[in-house]
Design a protein around this motif. Structure first.
Motif, PDB file in Angstrom:
ATOM      1  N   LYS A  67       0.834  -1.188   0.000  1.00  0.00           N
ATOM      2  CA  LYS A  67       0.000   0.000   0.000  1.00  0.00           C
ATOM      3  C   LYS A  67       0.875   1.247   0.000  1.00  0.00           C
ATOM      4  O   LYS A  67       1.965   1.254   0.575  1.00  0.00           O
ATOM      5  N   PRO A  68       0.409   2.320  -0.637  1.00  0.00           N
ATOM      6  CA  PRO A  68       1.187   3.556  -0.664  1.00  0.00           C
ATOM      7  C   PRO A  68       1.499   4.100   0.723  1.00  0.00           C
ATOM      8  O   PRO A  68       2.569   4.659   0.949  1.00  0.00           O
ATOM      9  N   SER A  69       0.583   3.907   1.673  1.00  0.00           N
ATOM     10  CA  SER A  69       0.830   4.411   3.026  1.00  0.00           C
ATOM     11  C   SER A  69       1.990   3.663   3.683  1.00  0.00           C
ATOM     12  O   SER A  69       2.789   4.252   4.415  1.00  0.00           O
ATOM     13  N   ILE A  70       2.122   2.377   3.408  1.00  0.00           N
ATOM     14  CA  ILE A  70       3.218   1.584   3.971  1.00  0.00           C
ATOM     15  C   ILE A  70       4.545   1.985   3.323  1.00  0.00           C
ATOM     16  O   ILE A  70       5.573   2.085   3.995  1.00  0.00           O
ATOM     17  N   GLU A  71       4.520   2.232   2.015  1.00  0.00           N
ATOM     18  CA  GLU A  71       5.736   2.679   1.324  1.00  0.00           C
ATOM     19  C   GLU A  71       6.202   4.025   1.875  1.00  0.00           C
ATOM     20  O   GLU A  71       7.394   4.231   2.114  1.00  0.00           O
ATOM     21  N   LYS A  72       5.245   4.926   2.095  1.00  0.00           N
ATOM     22  CA  LYS A  72       5.578   6.246   2.627  1.00  0.00           C
ATOM     23  C   LYS A  72       6.148   6.126   4.034  1.00  0.00           C
ATOM     24  O   LYS A  72       7.124   6.795   4.377  1.00  0.00           O
ATOM     25  N   ARG A  73       5.564   5.261   4.857  1.00  0.00           N
ATOM     26  CA  ARG A  73       6.054   5.058   6.211  1.00  0.00           C
ATOM     27  C   ARG A  73       7.482   4.506   6.192  1.00  0.00           C
ATOM     28  O   ARG A  73       8.336   4.927   6.975  1.00  0.00           O
ATOM     29  N   ALA A  74       7.757   3.591   5.279  1.00  0.00           N
ATOM     30  CA  ALA A  74       9.110   3.025   5.165  1.00  0.00           C
ATOM     31  C   ALA A  74      10.110   4.098   4.744  1.00  0.00           C
ATOM     32  O   ALA A  74      11.245   4.132   5.248  1.00  0.00           O
ATOM     33  N   GLN A  75       9.708   4.979   3.829  1.00  0.00           N
ATOM     34  CA  GLN A  75      10.596   6.067   3.404  1.00  0.00           C
ATOM     35  C   GLN A  75      10.894   7.009   4.564  1.00  0.00           C
ATOM     36  O   GLN A  75      12.024   7.458   4.742  1.00  0.00           O
ATOM     37  N   ILE A  76       9.877   7.318   5.360  1.00  0.00           N
ATOM     38  CA  ILE A  76      10.066   8.205   6.510  1.00  0.00           C
ATOM     39  C   ILE A  76      11.001   7.561   7.527  1.00  0.00           C
ATOM     40  O   ILE A  76      11.900   8.208   8.066  1.00  0.00           O
ATOM     41  N   GLN A  77      10.803   6.267   7.798  1.00  0.00           N
ATOM     42  CA  GLN A  77      11.666   5.570   8.747  1.00  0.00           C
ATOM     43  C   GLN A  77      13.111   5.530   8.264  1.00  0.00           C
ATOM     44  O   GLN A  77      14.044   5.696   9.049  1.00  0.00           O
ATOM     45  N   LYS A  78      13.299   5.332   6.974  1.00  0.00           N
ATOM     46  CA  LYS A  78      14.651   5.315   6.420  1.00  0.00           C
ATOM     47  C   LYS A  78      15.290   6.697   6.546  1.00  0.00           C
ATOM     48  O   LYS A  78      16.461   6.822   6.914  1.00  0.00           O
ATOM     49  N   ALA A  79      14.526   7.740   6.289  1.00  0.00           N
ATOM     50  CA  ALA A  79      15.048   9.098   6.410  1.00  0.00           C
ATOM     51  C   ALA A  79      15.418   9.412   7.861  1.00  0.00           C
ATOM     52  O   ALA A  79      16.440  10.052   8.119  1.00  0.00           O
ATOM     53  N   GLN A  80      14.606   8.949   8.802  1.00  0.00           N
ATOM     54  CA  GLN A  80      14.913   9.160  10.215  1.00  0.00           C
ATOM     55  C   GLN A  80      16.196   8.433  10.603  1.00  0.00           C
ATOM     56  O   GLN A  80      17.025   8.960  11.343  1.00  0.00           O
ATOM     57  N   TYR A  81      16.361   7.221  10.105  1.00  0.00           N
ATOM     58  CA  TYR A  81      17.566   6.430  10.397  1.00  0.00           C
ATOM     59  C   TYR A  81      18.812   7.116   9.855  1.00  0.00           C
ATOM     60  O   TYR A  81      19.813   7.260  10.566  1.00  0.00           O
ATOM     61  N   VAL A  82      18.731   7.584   8.629  1.00  0.00           N
ATOM     62  CA  VAL A  82      19.875   8.266   8.009  1.00  0.00           C
ATOM     63  C   VAL A  82      20.195   9.547   8.764  1.00  0.00           C
ATOM     64  O   VAL A  82      21.360   9.879   9.001  1.00  0.00           O
ATOM     65  N   GLN A  83      19.157  10.265   9.170  1.00  0.00           N
ATOM     66  CA  GLN A  83      19.366  11.503   9.921  1.00  0.00           C
ATOM     67  C   GLN A  83      20.043  11.229  11.257  1.00  0.00           C
ATOM     68  O   GLN A  83      20.931  11.958  11.673  1.00  0.00           O
ATOM     69  N   ARG A  84      19.617  10.147  11.931  1.00  0.00           N
ATOM     70  CA  ARG A  84      20.255   9.774  13.193  1.00  0.00           C
ATOM     71  C   ARG A  84      21.731   9.451  12.994  1.00  0.00           C
ATOM     72  O   ARG A  84      22.578   9.840  13.801  1.00  0.00           O
ATOM     73  N   LEU A  85      22.046   8.744  11.917  1.00  0.00           N
ATOM     74  CA  LEU A  85      23.452   8.433  11.624  1.00  0.00           C
ATOM     75  C   LEU A  85      24.267   9.700  11.391  1.00  0.00           C
ATOM     76  O   LEU A  85      25.380   9.823  11.885  1.00  0.00           O
ATOM     77  N   LYS A  86      23.700  10.645  10.649  1.00  0.00           N
ATOM     78  CA  LYS A  86      24.399  11.890  10.379  1.00  0.00           C
ATOM     79  C   LYS A  86      24.581  12.713  11.651  1.00  0.00           C
ATOM     80  O   LYS A  86      25.611  13.349  11.848  1.00  0.00           O
ATOM     81  N   ASP A  87      23.574  12.698  12.524  1.00  0.00           N
ATOM     82  CA  ASP A  87      23.678  13.427  13.793  1.00  0.00           C
ATOM     83  C   ASP A  87      24.761  12.827  14.686  1.00  0.00           C
ATOM     84  O   ASP A  87      25.520  13.543  15.316  1.00  0.00           O
ATOM     85  N   GLN A  88      24.833  11.506  14.742  1.00  0.00           N
ATOM     86  CA  GLN A  88      25.859  10.841  15.541  1.00  0.00           C
ATOM     87  C   GLN A  88      27.248  11.114  14.989  1.00  0.00           C
ATOM     88  O   GLN A  88      28.208  11.257  15.725  1.00  0.00           O
ATOM     89  N   GLU A  89      27.349  11.198  13.671  1.00  0.00           N
ATOM     90  CA  GLU A  89      28.626  11.433  13.023  1.00  0.00           C
ATOM     91  C   GLU A  89      29.130  12.845  13.312  1.00  0.00           C
ATOM     92  O   GLU A  89      30.327  13.073  13.461  1.00  0.00           O
ATOM     93  N   SER A  90      28.231  13.805  13.405  1.00  0.00           N
ATOM     94  CA  SER A  90      28.629  15.189  13.616  1.00  0.00           C
ATOM     95  C   SER A  90      29.024  15.469  15.071  1.00  0.00           C
ATOM     96  O   SER A  90      29.683  16.444  15.352  1.00  0.00           O
ATOM     97  N   ILE A  91      28.600  14.602  15.981  1.00  0.00           N
ATOM     98  CA  ILE A  91      28.915  14.825  17.413  1.00  0.00           C
ATOM     99  C   ILE A  91      30.318  14.443  17.741  1.00  0.00           C
ATOM    100  O   ILE A  91      31.088  13.851  17.223  1.00  0.00           O
TER     101      ILE A  91
END
Length: 64
Positions: free
Chosen positions: A40-64
């Protein structure tokens, strides 16, 4: 179709590794798996958001 030219004296395992890397970059396997089952499109969108959050967390940890 992917074409991997063999260099002079190149090991076949090395050429196979280049082929696999090139195959992964094209996204062919991902698109085949995506068409295998409907999501379903809603599940695909949720997966994209979760992936973006994960990548953002990695970038935040890297900058610290």
């Amino acid at each position: 179709m992917l074409i991997i030219p063999l260099k002079e004296g190149e090991n076949i395992e090395r050429a196979l590794k280049r082929y696999k890397r090139k195959f992964d970059k094209t996204g062919t396997r991902k698109s085949l798996y995506g068409r295998k089952q409907f999501t379903k499109p809603s599940i695909e969108k949720r997966a994209q958001i979760q992936k973006a959050q994960y990548v953002q967390r990695l970038k935040d940890q890297e900058s610290i």
